[in-house]
Design an enzyme around this catalytic site. Structure first.
Site, mmCIF file in Angstrom:
data_model
loop_
_atom_site.group_PDB
_atom_site.id
_atom_site.type_symbol
_atom_site.label_atom_id
_atom_site.label_comp_id
_atom_site.label_asym_id
_atom_site.label_seq_id
_atom_site.Cartn_x
_atom_site.Cartn_y
_atom_site.Cartn_z
ATOM 1 C CD GLU A 230 2.212 -55.930 -3.148
ATOM 2 O OE1 GLU A 230 2.360 -56.428 -3.782
ATOM 3 O OE2 GLU A 230 2.146 -55.973 -1.977
ATOM 4 C CG ASN B 213 -1.346 -58.845 -10.665
ATOM 5 O OD1 ASN B 213 -1.524 -60.145 -9.758
ATOM 6 N ND2 ASN B 213 -1.673 -57.552 -9.900
ATOM 7 C CG MET C 56 -1.942 -59.873 -6.771
ATOM 8 S SD MET C 56 -1.370 -60.364 -5.627
ATOM 9 C CE MET C 56 -0.135 -61.389 -6.513
#
Length: 871
Positions: free
Chosen positions: A305, A272, A270
């Site tokens: 990512e 983020n 992920m």
């Protein structure tokens, strides 16, 4: 944005998008962290949307205990707000204000792994797509983009490391064994990109300076016992950062880039902002525990990512219908990253193989949907190969149409125009239309129409005049809808002479042709080539320039000739795939001559010492079951499996001597670490081993490799050969492997996947035994995938057992898994996406198995897919 659906849930509609009535311009969060009771104090700085002044403030929440609520520092009267099961509504406000809430959550009980949860002794988050509402009350949608100040407070002994988005502002000792870390994210960021991690972690790090002169610390965190296996990941981060600077001119924009490895994580990773959280399988690696494929996966996923920092974070999504805008674009970027660093042709083959075997099936099955759907009931169910892989192919087609220079100009325009904004696919296409001067309205249909288009090509040659005519017909599949229109299809091509040279010829006709690129824009086109000295041998869709099914009636001899003369590596591989598919599906008039042509082509490749061994290995891999099933009108499972096994056995027997020679010749190169030459050698060596084990009842060579193996690639390759061939030493080797890696969950997943994919009907019993063993951990997504996803997706022999036992063993687990982790359970249902085309009574057995799930699945995720499968 809702509409009633057949399951009782509501659908969200793209056509009913409306901007939020309130904007959160800044969010201040303070966490009092504890696994059993975390308090979250949230201060939201709110502004009303001028066009919707007076509208109530509606905040999303799930599984939250509201402790207090205040407006502009004054407690809010209960008459001013309403708390429903998952919505907090505040009325009577029409101007900028600050809303403060205190909520309590229980991370230790959160098995859904969305929001804040516990993995081992670590607390961490996963918020995409709608997990943030499990943390605190918020407007949980991607077009709400505040800046952030995040304070984390916890006991120092249990949680010595406290990480969040952005830059670290300060660390304070609070006394009584507690401490605080305050993080600041100055970039407007939607809540799905929020992250925190707290735990007993250690890291590897490197300090670098970006092309813009910013000092940045790169840090990869893991449990203390695992941190020694993070070195390769750290190097991959720097390679991705430098590549994005060079290829796209994108530089990193914070003072620190953190990655954390988690053993319990639903997704792969992920993105983020400033704090990426990864499934540990895409971080932890050393040669004793990780295969070459693991290392390649780590580099690719880290690249993916990291690249999201611009294509997803700095420029995010207006709504979830635009998901392919960040995922398709970023998959294209990570594919180019790997291609630039390693073998472009092998990477392209890998990507096309995945697309054909899995995404084409998705496009043709009950779960087909456009890259940008018009509606959804559960957004988690649209993190699909269609959005990711087909979405990437659409971006690649745009790159093909525009060329590298103009495409880069379009990307620069896209980032400049949309930095700090929530964008749409229309914004993306407009950015590319500007420097190219092209009208991309027809191209946009690729995002709107489901299904895989077909392009049929017919030709004829007039020897007297030297005129060669090509006729193209474009056909949209039923899943595209009754109103489907022709797409803009870029088709690379070449014409080959009998001596293998490329024939230079100018085309005339009603399709645009630019060098070796044809642009098909209508349902049919005709091109004419004049004054050719001989009938050419055409090659179409070179480099897989468009994600279409290309129909041309090649003879076995023509396919074999193209395997020798084709200049495009992807198409050379594809000609072998077409030849093998034709043999397996008995599509050629002379079956024996077709198989002989295939065998000769494979023999030539094995004898070609100059060819990249990884490319040879890809060419040797026969079309898998999913690819063959997609090529068949109805899926005769038994016939397909028997034909494939028989062909593999015959080819292995015919080339046994060459296989052994190549296996031995590659030994020295295969022994030399992680460079490309060594990895390529090991890839072909293990392919040769698998073929040789197929025809050796004692599997002596595989036993010897297993016993001598110094690295995981060779050990696992030998184990797979032994188990899948049913060799006498298979059980002993599997037990030795399990014992050796008993304390490593990722390595344990490997042998479990090998065990459940043994191509034998008895593998169903193996699955049942493992589900009753100590190895079964239903709360761990990696373990669920290793057993059940591997079984249902990679073992058609056992999954499609004639008595339905394979379907039953999967379906029996779904209600339990659905209650634990709805996303994991729902994805397992996709193994039934093509069930209506299964013959021999399997369709009835599959329906029966699916019908048993009615009323037993609790989540919206699983019920949505079940409804679509049975609709």
């Amino acid at each position: 944005m809702t509409d009633s659906g057949p399951s009782g849930h509501t659908d969200t509609l793209l056509s009913e998008y409306r901007a939020p009535a309130w904007r959160i311009v800044h969010a201040e969060l303070r966490f009092e962290l504890d696994a059993d009771a975390t308090e979250v104090i949230s201060r939201l700085h709110l502004q009303p949307e001028p066009a919707q002044v007076g509208a109530p403030l509606v905040l999303d929440g799930a599984d939250l205990e509201l402790l207090s609520i205040a407006l502009d520092d004054a407690p809010l009267d209960t008459a001013r707000y309403r708390l429903d099961s998952d919505v907090l509504t505040v009325t009577g406000i029409d101007a900028a204000c600050v809303l403060e809430t205190r909520a309590r959550i229980t991370p230790s009980r959160n098995t859904q792994l969305q929001g804040l949860y516990r993995s081992g002794e670590t607390l961490l988050t996963q918020c995409e797509a709608e997990g943030f509402r499990r943390i605190t009350w918020f407007i949980d949608r991607p077009d709400v983009m505040p800046t952030w100040r995040i304070a984390l407070r916890a006991g120092r002994a249990r949680y010595p490391v406290l990480l969040a988005n952005g830059n670290l502002l300060k660390l304070d000792d609070l006394g009584d064994g507690r401490h605080e870390a305050v993080w600041d994210n100055p970039h407007p960021t939607p809540c799905y990109l929020f992250a925190l991690v707290a735990g007993q972690l250690d890291c590897v790090h490197k300090d670098i300076v970006t092309a813009e002169g910013r000092a940045v610390r790169l840090q990869v965190w893991a449990a203390k016992d695992d941190v020694a296996r993070c070195a390769y990941a750290l190097g991959a981060v720097e390679r991705a950062l430098r590549w994005d600077e060079r290829r796209f001119g994108r530089c990193y924009d914070l003072d620190v880039f953190n990655i954390v490895a988690a053993q319990d994580f639903t997704m792969g990773a992920m993105e983020n902002k400033g704090l990426n959280i990864f499934n540990a399988r895409y971080i932890l690696a050393d040669e004793a525990s990780a295969t070459d494929a693991d290392y390649q996966g780590i580099e690719s996923v880290i690249g993916h990512e990291y690249f999201h920092n611009w294509s997803g974070n700095r420029v995010t999504l207006r709504d979830w219908f635009q998901l392919a805008l960040k995922e398709g674009l970023t998959v294209f970027r990570d594919q180019e990253f790997v291609s630039d660093l390693h073998s472009r042709e092998v990477k392209r083959i890998e990507d096309v193989r995945l697309l054909r075997s899995r995404q084409f099936a998705e496009d043709a099955g009950a779960l087909a949907h456009p890259v940008r759907p018009m509606r959804y009931r559960e957004i988690n169910n649209f993190y699909t190969l269609t959005v990711y892989e087909k979405g990437a192919e659409i971006v690649r087609m745009l790159h093909t149409l525009l060329g590298e220079k103009t495409f880069r100009a379009g990307m620069d325009r896209y980032f400049a125009d949309n930095d700090g904004r929530a964008a749409t696919i229309e914004d993306f296409l407009a950015a590319h239309a500007q420097p190219s001067g092209r009208d991309l309205a027809q191209f946009a249909r690729w995002y709107a129409q489901a299904g895989t288009p077909e392009v049929a090509v017919e030709d004829d040659f007039d020897a007297a005049s030297g005129r060669y005519t090509l006729r193209f017909a474009q056909k949209q599949p039923p899943s595209a809808g009754v109103d489907a229109q022709p797409l803009l299809v870029p088709l690379r091509f070449a014409l080959y002479a009998a001596d293998g040279s490329v024939m230079e010829a100018r085309a005339s006709g009603d399709a645009a042709v630019y060098g070796d690129l044809i642009e098909l824009a209508a349902e049919s086109h005709t091109l004419v080539f004049d004054e050719l000295r001989e009938r050419p041998l055409p090659s179409f869709n070179q480099g897989f320039s468009a994600p279409v099914k290309l129909r041309y009636d090649y003879s076995p001899g023509q396919l074999a000739q193209l395997t020798r003369c084709e200049r495009d590596g992807l198409n050379r591989w594809d000609m072998l795939q077409r030849l093998a598919t034709g043999v397996l599906l008995r599509r050629f008039e002379s079956h024996a001559s077709a198989e002989a042509a295939l065998s000769l082509a494979i023999g030539d490749l094995l004898a070609d010492d100059a060819a990249d061994p990884a490319f040879v290995a890809e060419c040797m891999a026969l079309p898998d079951f999913e690819t063959l099933a997609d090529a068949a009108a109805t899926i005769d499972i038994d016939a397909l499996l028997a034909a494939r096994k028989g062909l593999l056995h015959r080819l292995a027997q015919e080339h046994a001597a060459r296989l052994r020679l190549r296996y031995d010749a590659l030994a020295d190169h295969a022994a030399h670490g992680l460079d490309g030459v060594a990895m390529s050698a090991r890839r072909l060596r293990n392919m040769c081993l698998a073929w040789l084990t197929e025809i050796d009842p004692l599997a002596d060579l595989a036993v010897a490799q297993f016993d001598r193996a110094a690295r995981m690639t060779d050990r696992l390759g030998a184990l797979r050969s032994l188990v899948h061939a049913g060799a006498p030493m298979a059980e002993q080797a599997q037990a030795a492997f399990a014992q050796r890696h008993r304390d490593d969950p990722l390595a344990t997943d490997k042998w479990l996947a090998v065990a459940v994919t043994r191509p034998h009907v008895e593998a169903v019993d193996t699955v049942r035994a493992l589900l009753e063993s100590r190895w079964w951990t239903p709360t761990n997504p990696n373990r669920v995938r290793a057993l059940l996803a591997s079984f249902s997706r990679m073992n058609p022999t056992a999954f499609h057992r004639i008595d339905g036992a394979g379907y039953a063993v999967l379906v029996e687990q779904l209600p339990v898994l659905d209650a634990i982790n709805a996303q994991v359970a729902a994805r397992l249902l996709s193994g039934f996406e093509s069930w209506r085309r299964w013959s021999g009574g399997r369709d009835a057995l599959a329906r029966q198995a699916l019908e048993t799930l009615r009323g037993r699945l609790l989540s919206r995720d699983a019920n949505d897919l079940l409804t679509r499968l049975l609709a």
